[in-house]
Write an enzyme that holds these catalytic residues in place. Structure first.
Site, mmCIF file in Angstrom:
data_model
loop_
_atom_site.group_PDB
_atom_site.id
_atom_site.type_symbol
_atom_site.label_atom_id
_atom_site.label_comp_id
_atom_site.label_asym_id
_atom_site.label_seq_id
_atom_site.Cartn_x
_atom_site.Cartn_y
_atom_site.Cartn_z
ATOM 1 N N LYS A 88 -3.476 -42.025 35.609
ATOM 2 C CA LYS A 88 -4.405 -40.872 34.886
ATOM 3 C C LYS A 88 -3.611 -41.137 33.297
ATOM 4 O O LYS A 88 -2.741 -40.753 33.166
ATOM 5 C CB LYS A 88 -4.976 -39.600 35.264
ATOM 6 C CG LYS A 88 -5.595 -39.423 36.399
ATOM 7 C CD LYS A 88 -6.450 -38.313 36.046
ATOM 8 C CE LYS A 88 -6.795 -37.899 37.605
ATOM 9 N NZ LYS A 88 -7.667 -36.235 37.550
ATOM 10 N N HIS A 146 -8.658 -39.808 49.379
ATOM 11 C CA HIS A 146 -8.254 -37.828 48.117
ATOM 12 C C HIS A 146 -7.701 -37.090 49.125
ATOM 13 O O HIS A 146 -5.989 -36.306 48.671
ATOM 14 C CB HIS A 146 -9.646 -38.020 47.593
ATOM 15 C CG HIS A 146 -8.784 -36.998 46.050
ATOM 16 N ND1 HIS A 146 -8.237 -37.426 44.723
ATOM 17 C CD2 HIS A 146 -9.316 -35.886 45.539
ATOM 18 C CE1 HIS A 146 -7.222 -36.709 44.403
ATOM 19 N NE2 HIS A 146 -8.547 -35.584 44.255
ATOM 20 N N ARG A 196 -3.894 -37.089 49.607
ATOM 21 C CA ARG A 196 -3.966 -36.679 48.479
ATOM 22 C C ARG A 196 -3.309 -34.601 48.352
ATOM 23 O O ARG A 196 -2.508 -34.423 48.479
ATOM 24 C CB ARG A 196 -3.977 -36.399 47.242
ATOM 25 C CG ARG A 196 -3.162 -36.538 45.645
ATOM 26 C CD ARG A 196 -4.050 -37.102 44.685
ATOM 27 N NE ARG A 196 -3.350 -36.746 43.814
ATOM 28 C CZ ARG A 196 -2.663 -37.278 42.624
ATOM 29 N NH1 ARG A 196 -1.967 -36.966 43.291
ATOM 30 N NH2 ARG A 196 -2.662 -36.456 42.029
ATOM 31 N N HIS A 244 0.220 -33.074 38.030
ATOM 32 C CA HIS A 244 -0.067 -32.360 36.947
ATOM 33 C C HIS A 244 0.119 -31.984 35.679
ATOM 34 O O HIS A 244 0.901 -31.731 36.625
ATOM 35 C CB HIS A 244 -0.537 -31.583 38.070
ATOM 36 C CG HIS A 244 -1.844 -31.664 39.649
ATOM 37 N ND1 HIS A 244 -1.561 -31.297 40.852
ATOM 38 C CD2 HIS A 244 -2.309 -33.236 39.910
ATOM 39 C CE1 HIS A 244 -2.880 -31.760 41.918
ATOM 40 N NE2 HIS A 244 -3.323 -32.653 40.960
ATOM 41 N N TYR A 257 -5.643 -27.867 44.389
ATOM 42 C CA TYR A 257 -4.604 -29.448 45.772
ATOM 43 C C TYR A 257 -3.992 -28.380 47.074
ATOM 44 O O TYR A 257 -3.834 -28.850 47.653
ATOM 45 C CB TYR A 257 -3.797 -30.077 45.159
ATOM 46 C CG TYR A 257 -4.176 -31.454 44.324
ATOM 47 C CD1 TYR A 257 -4.774 -32.604 45.255
ATOM 48 C CD2 TYR A 257 -5.035 -30.536 43.853
ATOM 49 C CE1 TYR A 257 -5.129 -33.244 44.612
ATOM 50 C CE2 TYR A 257 -6.154 -31.599 43.026
ATOM 51 C CZ TYR A 257 -5.517 -33.101 43.063
ATOM 52 O OH TYR A 257 -6.736 -34.264 43.138
#
Length: 167
Positions: A42, A102, A105, A128, A137
């Protein structure tokens, strides 16, 4: 299953990559001797991470240069991230596995924690910025909660306690 589909799934499960990261994987991102790879995540953030042995093995069979998942003949560059998500989702549906690309992940993060990898290391591997995101998560299995409670010893002597005794 097609080889490229298998590689996409392994990148999601064993490296915790997002679909847009999988789409952009290039042979140049891998150091197979050093067992590391660079992820462009990202915001263009680059991270160098360790490679799982199965990913090292399959990486030897992939192109050393260029995109691992090139676009079709009408586009240049890499496959679209939504295509990666669709490909993985179709395999999951055929296998009767609930969730999305996802979800793999999330499985990666949860499995790390369940394998006694500390939360801070898991945060780094998931890339993260916030530990709070990593906590979202990772799911803690009931047996781990029970094991934690079982470790409590109310009869431990005051001299062996760091806190100087019971509250």
């Amino acid at each position: 299953m097609h080889k490229r589909t298998k590689v996409m799934i392994l990148l999601a499960c064993l490296a915790g990559l997002r679909v847009h990261e999988i789409a952009k994987v290039r042979g140049e991102h891998f150091d197979l001797v050093g067992r590391t790879f660079t992820v462009v995540g990202k915001g263009g953030h680059r991270s160098t991470l360790p490679l799982h042995p199965l990913l090292v093995e399959i990486a030897w069979t992939m192109p050393r240069k260029g995109h691992w998942f090139p676009a079709n003949s009408t586009r240049s560059g890499h496959v679209l991230p939504r295509s990666v998500g669709t490909i993985i989702k179709q395999v999951m549906v055929r296998a009767g596995v609930p969730g999305t690309a996802h979800s793999l992940r999330h499985w990666y993060g949860t499995t790390l924690v369940d394998s006694d990898v500390d939360l801070r290391t898991t945060q780094e591997l998931l890339r993260h910025a916030s530990l709070a995101t990593t906590q979202i998560y990772t799911k803690i299995a009931d047996h781990r909660k029970a094991n934690g409670v079982d470790r409590l010893d109310p009869f431990r002597s005051a001299s062996s306690s760091d806190s100087g005794g019971a509250a």
